[in-house]
Design a protein around this motif. Structure first.
Motif, PDB file in Angstrom:
ATOM      1  N   LEU A   3       0.826  -1.208   0.000  1.00  0.00           N
ATOM      2  CA  LEU A   3       0.000   0.000   0.000  1.00  0.00           C
ATOM      3  C   LEU A   3       0.865   1.265   0.000  1.00  0.00           C
ATOM      4  CD1 LEU A   3      -2.821  -0.750   2.620  1.00  0.00           C
ATOM      5  CD2 LEU A   3      -2.955  -0.853   0.144  1.00  0.00           C
ATOM      6  N   GLY A   4       1.942   1.211   0.768  1.00  0.00           N
ATOM      7  CA  GLY A   4       2.694   2.440   1.043  1.00  0.00           C
ATOM      8  C   GLY A   4       3.648   2.871  -0.050  1.00  0.00           C
ATOM      9  N   ALA A  52       2.044   4.803  -2.947  1.00  0.00           N
ATOM     10  CA  ALA A  52       1.519   6.063  -2.406  1.00  0.00           C
ATOM     11  C   ALA A  52       2.660   7.048  -2.183  1.00  0.00           C
ATOM     12  CB  ALA A  52       0.764   5.801  -1.103  1.00  0.00           C
ATOM     13  N   SER A  98      -7.465   5.538  20.998  1.00  0.00           N
ATOM     14  CA  SER A  98      -8.678   6.123  20.427  1.00  0.00           C
ATOM     15  C   SER A  98      -9.064   5.457  19.116  1.00  0.00           C
ATOM     16  CB  SER A  98      -8.554   7.635  20.268  1.00  0.00           C
ATOM     17  OG  SER A  98      -7.535   7.923  19.359  1.00  0.00           O
ATOM     18  N   PHE A  99      -8.181   4.693  18.464  1.00  0.00           N
ATOM     19  CA  PHE A  99      -8.734   3.837  17.412  1.00  0.00           C
ATOM     20  C   PHE A  99      -8.843   2.381  17.847  1.00  0.00           C
ATOM     21  CE2 PHE A  99      -4.325   3.638  15.972  1.00  0.00           C
ATOM     22  CZ  PHE A  99      -3.915   4.968  15.941  1.00  0.00           C
ATOM     23  N   PRO A 154     -12.714   1.586  18.970  1.00  0.00           N
ATOM     24  CA  PRO A 154     -13.588   1.191  17.851  1.00  0.00           C
ATOM     25  C   PRO A 154     -13.160  -0.110  17.184  1.00  0.00           C
ATOM     26  CG  PRO A 154     -13.018   3.503  17.693  1.00  0.00           C
ATOM     27  CD  PRO A 154     -12.206   2.941  18.806  1.00  0.00           C
ATOM     28  N   PHE A 155     -11.835  -0.356  17.065  1.00  0.00           N
ATOM     29  CA  PHE A 155     -11.390  -1.629  16.484  1.00  0.00           C
ATOM     30  C   PHE A 155     -11.973  -2.790  17.269  1.00  0.00           C
ATOM     31  CE2 PHE A 155      -7.041  -0.228  14.596  1.00  0.00           C
ATOM     32  CZ  PHE A 155      -7.724   0.552  13.683  1.00  0.00           C
ATOM     33  N   ILE A 159     -15.596  -3.091  16.429  1.00  0.00           N
ATOM     34  CA  ILE A 159     -15.848  -3.595  15.078  1.00  0.00           C
ATOM     35  C   ILE A 159     -15.414  -5.052  14.947  1.00  0.00           C
ATOM     36  CG2 ILE A 159     -15.237  -3.357  12.633  1.00  0.00           C
ATOM     37  CD1 ILE A 159     -14.814  -0.345  13.240  1.00  0.00           C
ATOM     38  N   VAL A 179      -2.016  -0.091  10.637  1.00  0.00           N
ATOM     39  CA  VAL A 179      -2.386   1.297  10.909  1.00  0.00           C
ATOM     40  C   VAL A 179      -1.152   2.097  11.336  1.00  0.00           C
ATOM     41  CG1 VAL A 179      -3.680   2.764  12.494  1.00  0.00           C
ATOM     42  CG2 VAL A 179      -4.743   0.763  11.487  1.00  0.00           C
ATOM     43  N   VAL A 219       1.718   1.567   7.749  1.00  0.00           N
ATOM     44  CA  VAL A 219       1.489   2.265   6.475  1.00  0.00           C
ATOM     45  C   VAL A 219       1.950   3.730   6.548  1.00  0.00           C
ATOM     46  CG1 VAL A 219      -0.257   3.058   4.834  1.00  0.00           C
ATOM     47  CG2 VAL A 219      -0.322   0.716   5.654  1.00  0.00           C
ATOM     48  N   PRO A 268      -5.253   3.089  -2.780  1.00  0.00           N
ATOM     49  CA  PRO A 268      -5.314   1.977  -1.801  1.00  0.00           C
ATOM     50  C   PRO A 268      -4.914   2.419  -0.397  1.00  0.00           C
ATOM     51  CG  PRO A 268      -4.147   1.308  -3.788  1.00  0.00           C
ATOM     52  CD  PRO A 268      -4.373   2.778  -3.906  1.00  0.00           C
ATOM     53  N   ALA A 269      -3.781   3.138  -0.304  1.00  0.00           N
ATOM     54  CA  ALA A 269      -3.328   3.575   1.012  1.00  0.00           C
ATOM     55  C   ALA A 269      -4.335   4.554   1.626  1.00  0.00           C
ATOM     56  CB  ALA A 269      -1.952   4.226   0.912  1.00  0.00           C
ATOM     57  N   PHE A 295      -7.421   2.757   2.852  1.00  0.00           N
ATOM     58  CA  PHE A 295      -7.085   2.029   4.071  1.00  0.00           C
ATOM     59  C   PHE A 295      -7.037   2.971   5.271  1.00  0.00           C
ATOM     60  CE2 PHE A 295      -3.932   0.500   7.100  1.00  0.00           C
ATOM     61  CZ  PHE A 295      -4.444  -0.750   7.400  1.00  0.00           C
ATOM     62  N   MET A 296      -6.344   4.104   5.091  1.00  0.00           N
ATOM     63  CA  MET A 296      -6.180   5.019   6.212  1.00  0.00           C
ATOM     64  C   MET A 296      -7.521   5.621   6.642  1.00  0.00           C
ATOM     65  SD  MET A 296      -3.074   4.795   6.991  1.00  0.00           S
ATOM     66  CE  MET A 296      -2.605   6.157   8.019  1.00  0.00           C
ATOM     67  N   MET A 298      -9.414   2.848   8.470  1.00  0.00           N
ATOM     68  CA  MET A 298      -8.809   2.364   9.706  1.00  0.00           C
ATOM     69  C   MET A 298      -8.470   3.483  10.702  1.00  0.00           C
ATOM     70  SD  MET A 298      -8.830  -0.899   9.497  1.00  0.00           S
ATOM     71  CE  MET A 298      -7.667  -1.578  10.662  1.00  0.00           C
ATOM     72  N   ILE A 299      -8.439   4.732  10.266  1.00  0.00           N
ATOM     73  CA  ILE A 299      -8.126   5.798  11.213  1.00  0.00           C
ATOM     74  C   ILE A 299      -9.240   6.828  11.307  1.00  0.00           C
ATOM     75  CG2 ILE A 299      -6.568   7.729  11.726  1.00  0.00           C
ATOM     76  CD1 ILE A 299      -4.271   6.068  11.015  1.00  0.00           C
ATOM     77  N   PRO A 317     -12.605   5.180  12.716  1.00  0.00           N
ATOM     78  CA  PRO A 317     -12.549   4.961  14.173  1.00  0.00           C
ATOM     79  C   PRO A 317     -12.533   6.249  14.987  1.00  0.00           C
ATOM     80  CG  PRO A 317     -10.988   3.525  13.079  1.00  0.00           C
ATOM     81  CD  PRO A 317     -11.543   4.435  12.024  1.00  0.00           C
ATOM     82  N   ILE A 318     -11.846   7.287  14.474  1.00  0.00           N
ATOM     83  CA  ILE A 318     -11.791   8.532  15.228  1.00  0.00           C
ATOM     84  C   ILE A 318     -13.183   9.146  15.328  1.00  0.00           C
ATOM     85  CG2 ILE A 318     -10.910  10.909  15.224  1.00  0.00           C
ATOM     86  CD1 ILE A 318      -8.947   8.590  15.977  1.00  0.00           C
ATOM     87  N   MET A 351     -15.895   7.506  15.188  1.00  0.00           N
ATOM     88  CA  MET A 351     -16.646   6.653  16.114  1.00  0.00           C
ATOM     89  C   MET A 351     -16.318   7.016  17.564  1.00  0.00           C
ATOM     90  SD  MET A 351     -16.347   2.952  14.240  1.00  0.00           S
ATOM     91  CE  MET A 351     -17.296   2.000  15.423  1.00  0.00           C
TER      92      MET A 351
END
Lengths: 276, 291
Positions: free
Chosen positions: A91-92, A95, A121-122, A125-126, A129, A148, A151, B16-17, B20-21, B24-25, B28-29, B31
């Motif tokens: 992914l990275g 990008a 803080s994430f 929720p993880f 979920i 998380v 990346v 894609p990145a 994903f971010m 996943m970030i 949740p924040i 939330m």
């Protein structure tokens, strides 16, 4: 002249004493823990400590591997570390290339802000979920959560390394009819191998050392090494020998990697910090 | 198809990145923010209902929160002060060519690469109050015995020392890179003008290194303020909550008492504090560096 020389020699001696003292402050605790993991319960407490010439006991290592499944925990940690790093690279890397070549500086700022967030803080929720999806205590949840962290790390580091490769190369390639994806795959990536090595090491160790995510998202089947350490502490009673043996198992890869690849790690750390 | 990707590679490569971010970030924040406005408590078994800012009012009124707030700043300040002072001095000390420099750099790097939990466990052995190494060392050199992590008064400094032991390498490495980037002629000019090493350090190197120190100080602040692994591994916030920093407090509220709503609001407050201090530091840096 004589006096000047003498002063210089004394300066040199003081310098080496200072450096030796600093190294001692770092090495001694590691050595102490290492030998303590080969001592029986009573010997750990003997003060002044016996630093050499005691009879080594291998029972603690035998215990953690035979009774405590440390083999499985090592596999768990390795699987999560390898796959989270691999997917994060997939992914990275592209990008980072596109961000650098198009001057998308805002995305880097986004990464910086993400770093300010408390991981909890994430995680909350993880947890919610992943329990809804029945994914708590699976490799998937751990790999995704470790990504998380890796990346953004990989994008951040690789953007810096790719910035060092002249744009003229891309331009020459595209003018000759090469597509961007081929240019990225066959020109850019081979040129930043050491940057990729650095990102891979830091990402893998980040995952290997991670405690907080695994504490909440792992379970009996996927427990990773750092989480297991706390189980040796029950109230005031600590089984030192066993715990220290486990500690050594956790830190050995980090030490080996540091000894072999110090230069890569340093370049990654400085690339990461100076940009901020 | 290939040409289409090539023409739009900017978005194809980032998508894609980015997706994903966001998933996943960002999700949740949002939330967490939403949770923080509800009375969600797993133990009551009721569906969460919206209760506005009630959680925030509750924590701001709670002495537990302010206790943790103070402790977090105390811990962060102690650790960062030690790390920066020692880190800068060390970087200046070894920033020259000498035999064995590579080995020394590798040794300095070691603690930083290890899992904080493992480092915590190591230091538990040294801090062991009755027959640990530290108390033996203290009595041998004539210092009074200490309870270290098992006494309320000494737990925070003891933890901060471990954080210092582990994380100073990062300051050293970054400051060395900063020093390497400084123009040599300034240092030479100072030496030619007869400045002593101490004068050169305070008048030339330190001011020129200031931007680097600000950057690394900020990075360290962000990490230490949110520190979890080390404290959780060594004390779990004890004894008697004496080391319960905000992050540990939020963890306990969520995973010991299952007050997800309340915990979310603590986390939001932590984020706001980190954001505000980071922003202020950046401003201050620009001001100081310009002058």
């Amino acid at each position: 002249m004589e006096a000047y020389k003498a002063k210089k020699t004394i300066g040199k001696i003081i310098f080496y004493i200072a450096v030796a003292a600093i190294c001692l402050v770092i090495i001694f605790p590691l050595y102490f823990v290492f030998i303590s993991s080969f001592k029986n319960m009573a010997d750990v407490y003997v003060m002044p400590p016996k630093l050499i010439g005691f009879k080594p006991v291998f029972a603690h290592y035998e215990y953690i591997f035979k009774t405590q499944n440390y083999g499985t925990y090592i596999v768990n940690s390795a699987v999560v570390g390898i796959f989270s790093t691999l997917f994060a690279l997939v992914l990275g890397l592209p990008a980072a290339y596109a961000i650098n070549r198009n001057g998308m500086k805002n995305s880097l700022l986004g990464i910086l802000v993400a770093r300010l967030l408390p991981p909890m803080s994430f995680l909350l929720p993880f947890y919610f979920i992943f329990s809804e999806l029945g994914m708590v205590d699976t490799y998937g949840a751990l790999i995704l959560s470790h990504m998380v962290l890796s990346v953004p790390l990989i994008v951040w580091l690789m953007e810096g390394f790719i910035a060092g490769i002249p744009r003229e190369l891309d331009e020459a390639a595209t003018i000759d009819g090469c597509t961007r994806q081929r240019c990225f795959g066959s020109i850019i990536l081979p040129m930043c191998k050491s940057g990729m090595a650095t990102s891979t090491i830091l990402s893998f160790l980040g995952s290997w050392n991670n405690f907080q995510f695994a504490l909440i998202l792992s379970g009996p089947r996927t427990r990773t090494l750092p989480v297991t350490l706390q189980y040796f502490v029950s109230g005031a009673d600590i089984r030192w020998g066993r715990m220290l043996a486990a500690t050594i198992v956790v830190i050995i890869p980090a030490i080996v990697v540091t000894l072999l690849l110090q230069k890569n790690i340093v370049s990654g750390m400085t690339a990461g910090a100076v940009k901020g | 198809m290939n040409d289409w990707i090539s023409d739009h590679y900017k978005w194809v490569f980032v998508a894609p990145a980015l997706i994903f971010m966001v998933l996943m970030i960002v999700v949740p924040i949002v939330m967490t923010l939403a949770f923080s406005l509800t009375d969600w408590n797993l133990l009551t078994g009721r569906a969460p209902s919206f209760n506005g800012l009630a959680n925030y009012i509750e924590i701001l009124k709670s002495p537990d929160f302010w206790h943790s707030f103070g402790i977090t700043f105390y811990y962060t300040f102690l650790a960062i002060a030690m790390e920066l002072v020692a880190g800068v001095l060390l970087a200046v000390l070894i920033n020259k060519d000498f035999r064995g420099k590579g080995v020394v750099k590798t040794i300095i790097l070691l603690p930083y690469m290890m899992a904080p939990v493992a480092v915590g466990m190591m230091w538990m052995l040294f801090y062991e109050p009755t027959s640990g190494f530290m108390n033996w060392l203290f009595t041998t050199i004539g210092l009074p015995r200490s309870g270290f992590t098992s006494a309320r008064g000494s737990v925070i400094p003891s933890l901060a020392f471990v954080e210092f032991w582990q994380m100073t390498p990062m300051v050293v490495i970054v400051c060395m890179a900063g020093l390497a980037a400084l123009p040599e002629d300034c240092m030479e000019a100072a030496v030619v003008d007869g400045a002593t090493p101490i004068q050169t350090f305070f008048r030339v190197k330190l001011p020129m290194l200031l931007p680097t120190i600000f950057s690394i100080g900020l990075l360290r602040f962000v990490d230490v303020f949110k520190s979890f692994d080390l404290i959780y591994a060594m004390t779990k916030g004890g004894p008697a909550n004496a080391s319960r920093t905000l992050n540990i407090y939020a963890y306990e509220e969520a995973f010991s008492y299952y007050k997800f709503g309340l915990s979310s609001s603590i986390l939001t407050v932590v984020f706001i504090i980190v954001l505000a201090i980071s922003f202020a530091t950046m401003k201050l840096k620009n001001k100081v560096v310009e002058v």
